[in-house]
Design an enzyme around this catalytic site. Structure first.
Site, PDB file in Angstrom:
ATOM      1  N   PHE A 151       0.855  -1.192   0.000  1.00  0.00           N
ATOM      2  CA  PHE A 151       0.000   0.000   0.000  1.00  0.00           C
ATOM      3  C   PHE A 151       0.886   1.235   0.000  1.00  0.00           C
ATOM      4  CE2 PHE A 151      -2.292   3.608   1.586  1.00  0.00           C
ATOM      5  CZ  PHE A 151      -3.453   3.556   0.844  1.00  0.00           C
ATOM      6  N   ASP A 236       9.331   3.007   2.035  1.00  0.00           N
ATOM      7  CA  ASP A 236       8.135   3.785   2.343  1.00  0.00           C
ATOM      8  C   ASP A 236       7.873   3.636   3.838  1.00  0.00           C
ATOM      9  OD1 ASP A 236       5.651   4.836   2.825  1.00  0.00           O
ATOM     10  OD2 ASP A 236       4.687   3.960   1.055  1.00  0.00           O
ATOM     11  N   LYS A 265       2.447  11.054   7.117  1.00  0.00           N
ATOM     12  CA  LYS A 265       1.611  10.832   8.309  1.00  0.00           C
ATOM     13  C   LYS A 265       2.109  11.591   9.545  1.00  0.00           C
ATOM     14  CE  LYS A 265      -1.119   7.023   6.802  1.00  0.00           C
ATOM     15  NZ  LYS A 265      -0.693   6.030   5.814  1.00  0.00           N
TER      16      LYS A 265
HETATM   17  C1  LIG Z   1      -0.903   6.084   4.313  1.00  0.00           C
HETATM   18  C2  LIG Z   1       0.173   5.562   3.479  1.00  0.00           C
HETATM   19  C3  LIG Z   1       0.473   6.134   2.226  1.00  0.00           C
HETATM   20  C4  LIG Z   1      -0.361   7.222   1.607  1.00  0.00           C
HETATM   21  O1  LIG Z   1      -0.422   8.382   2.385  1.00  0.00           O
HETATM   22  P1  LIG Z   1      -1.579   9.451   2.115  1.00  0.00           P
HETATM   23  O2  LIG Z   1      -1.200  10.610   3.001  1.00  0.00           O
HETATM   24  O3  LIG Z   1      -2.872   8.812   2.537  1.00  0.00           O
HETATM   25  O4  LIG Z   1      -1.561   9.784   0.675  1.00  0.00           O
HETATM   26  C5  LIG Z   1       1.559   5.632   1.522  1.00  0.00           C
HETATM   27  N1  LIG Z   1       2.294   4.629   2.008  1.00  0.00           N
HETATM   28  C6  LIG Z   1       2.038   4.046   3.199  1.00  0.00           C
HETATM   29  C7  LIG Z   1       2.925   2.946   3.684  1.00  0.00           C
HETATM   30  C8  LIG Z   1       0.963   4.477   3.964  1.00  0.00           C
HETATM   31  O5  LIG Z   1       0.683   3.890   5.122  1.00  0.00           O
END
Ligand SMILES: *Cc1c(COP(=O)(O)O)cnc(C)c1O
Length: 409
Positions: A151, A236, A265
């Site tokens: 994700f 990520d 985040k």
């Molecule tokens: C939440 C998340 C995203 C996307 O972030 P948004 O601010 O919702 O666009 C990307 N990668 C990971 C691992 C995430 O948990």
């Protein structure tokens, strides 16, 4: 009731708020029926005055607790000075943020954006351009390797390499240039690398997939393979980073540093959307003026809040609490005897509780916990995710576990 009159009248009930969302908002989410009106630390209060413990922390965006006084103070102070300049001009918060964040990451250069998905898009562009200008990949041939069950966000390019059919269904045509390998399988990564491969994009722990921790040493192997084959290791850490797992970065569990961190985040302190790509000066030098940007990226309000986040992380206090109270939480959860639970997994204050298919879906357990005053969320039907603010105390954990035990036994 007339919707306009409802909005204007004070003291709407939770049910009335939900009705407005049902009528006027797109139905792209299926939230639990709770309307949060106030929050403090690990606690939130709904529009009808009922209190709940927040065991989700906005998917780790609220790592330091709701309305952390120092973060709120930083935002309020900045509101009185300057909030937005665009990158057409400099502002007096961006430079200090880039230095402080680069230091925290042990890196050299920062590219600030807003949402996590923008951070991922930025990392993809970085890797592609690095491939063309530094590695010598032929025009438009760059390939990025990603993982099953990944994700990374919701843009059209990012859903192009999702393995979740619902994320993709109806949104094609998709962006080419990605290949999927099995998460946690180093041989699969090695086999997929070819001369056009520029990067491996991976979550150190997969959050949305259900808090999937890869085999021990996986990230160390990833580091070795990426170095040997001259491809960029992009971590990520949008959800796994900034304290959640008991370290500043989840990569630290394997003692490795990627070539590129993607952060988001919690970087915004639960106040502003703040994301960033953090890397070496050499890699970041692929960008020249006009290549890439964002009107809001690096704005002084976001930067002031993110600077305070970095300052808080430098104390190590939240990482330590995630580690020690995470161990405490796992100990407590593992001592609950339940034939409904298939597996409890995770790291730090990040827990996935997976239920046997026969035990029903996780959402039902979340609903029952909500009735008992605790908020958390299901992911992938069978898994309940716990990710409390990292300021949670042992007493509060006891309180939560008591309720969890009630619903899972
Ligand atoms: C939440 C998340 C995203 C996307 O972030 P948004 O601010 O919702 O666009 C990307 N990668 C990971 C691992 C995430 O948990």
């Amino acid at each position: 009731m007339n919707a306009q009159a409802t909005v204007e009248s004070s003291g709407m009930t939770g049910a009335q708020h939900i009705e407005l969302v049902e009528r006027f908002a797109a139905h792209n989410y299926h939230p639990l029926p709770v309307v949060v009106a106030k929050a403090d630390g690990v606690w939130v209060e709904d529009a009808d005055g009922k209190k709940y413990m927040d065991m989700l922390a906005a998917y780790s965006a609220v790592n330091f607790g709701h309305c952390h006084p120092a973060l709120i103070a930083a935002a309020k102070a900045q509101l009185d000075d300057v909030t937005l300049t665009s990158r057409a001009f400099h502002n007096d918060q961006l430079g200090p943020l880039c230095k402080e964040l680069a230091d925290l990451c042990g890196m050299e250069a920062v590219l600030p954006m807003n949402t996590g998905a923008e951070g991922v898009e930025t990392a993809i562009k970085t890797a592609r351009k690095w491939g063309y200008t530094k590695k010598g990949v032929a025009k438009d041939q760059a390939k990025i390797i990603c993982c099953t069950e990944n994700f990374h966000g919701r843009t059209t390019t990012i859903v192009s390499f999702s393995t979740d059919e619902q994320c993709r269904d109806g949104f094609g045509p998709f962006t080419p240039g990605f290949e999927i390998v099995e998460y946690g399988n180093i041989k699969a990564l090695e086999d997929a690398i070819d001369d056009n491969t520029v990067a491996f994009l991976v979550e150190p722990i997969q959050g949305e997939a259900g808090i999937i921790v890869p085999p021990d040493g996986y990230l160390r192997d990833v580091r070795r393979v990426c170095t040997e084959r001259n491809i960029l290791f992009i971590a990520d850490e949008i959800q796994s980073g900034l304290g959640r797992t008991g370290h500043t970065f989840a990569c630290e569990h394997d003692g490795v540093k990627p070539d590129i961190y993607i952060l988001g985040k919690a970087l915004g302190g639960g106040i502003m959307p703040v994301s960033a790509v953090v890397s070496s000066r050499d890699i970041m030098s692929v960008f020249t003026p006009g290549d890439h940007g964002s009107t809001f990226g690096g704005n002084p309000l976001s930067a002031a809040v993110a600077r305070k986040v970095v300052e808080i992380l430098k104390t190590g206090k939240y990482q330590d609490n995630a580690k020690s109270n995470g161990e405490y939480l796992f100990g407590k959860l593992n001592s609950i005897k339940s034939d409904k639970v298939k597996e409890i997994r995770g790291r730090g204050l990040w827990v996935g509780i997976e239920f046997h298919p026969a035990a029903g879906v996780a959402r039902d357990y979340c609903s029952r916990l909500m009735d008992l005053g605790m908020l958390c969320k299901d992911t992938h039907a069978q898994t309940m995710r716990l990710a409390p603010p990292l300021c949670i105390t042992r007493e509060e954990i006891d309180w939560a576990v008591e309720r969890i035990a009630k619903v899972i036994t």
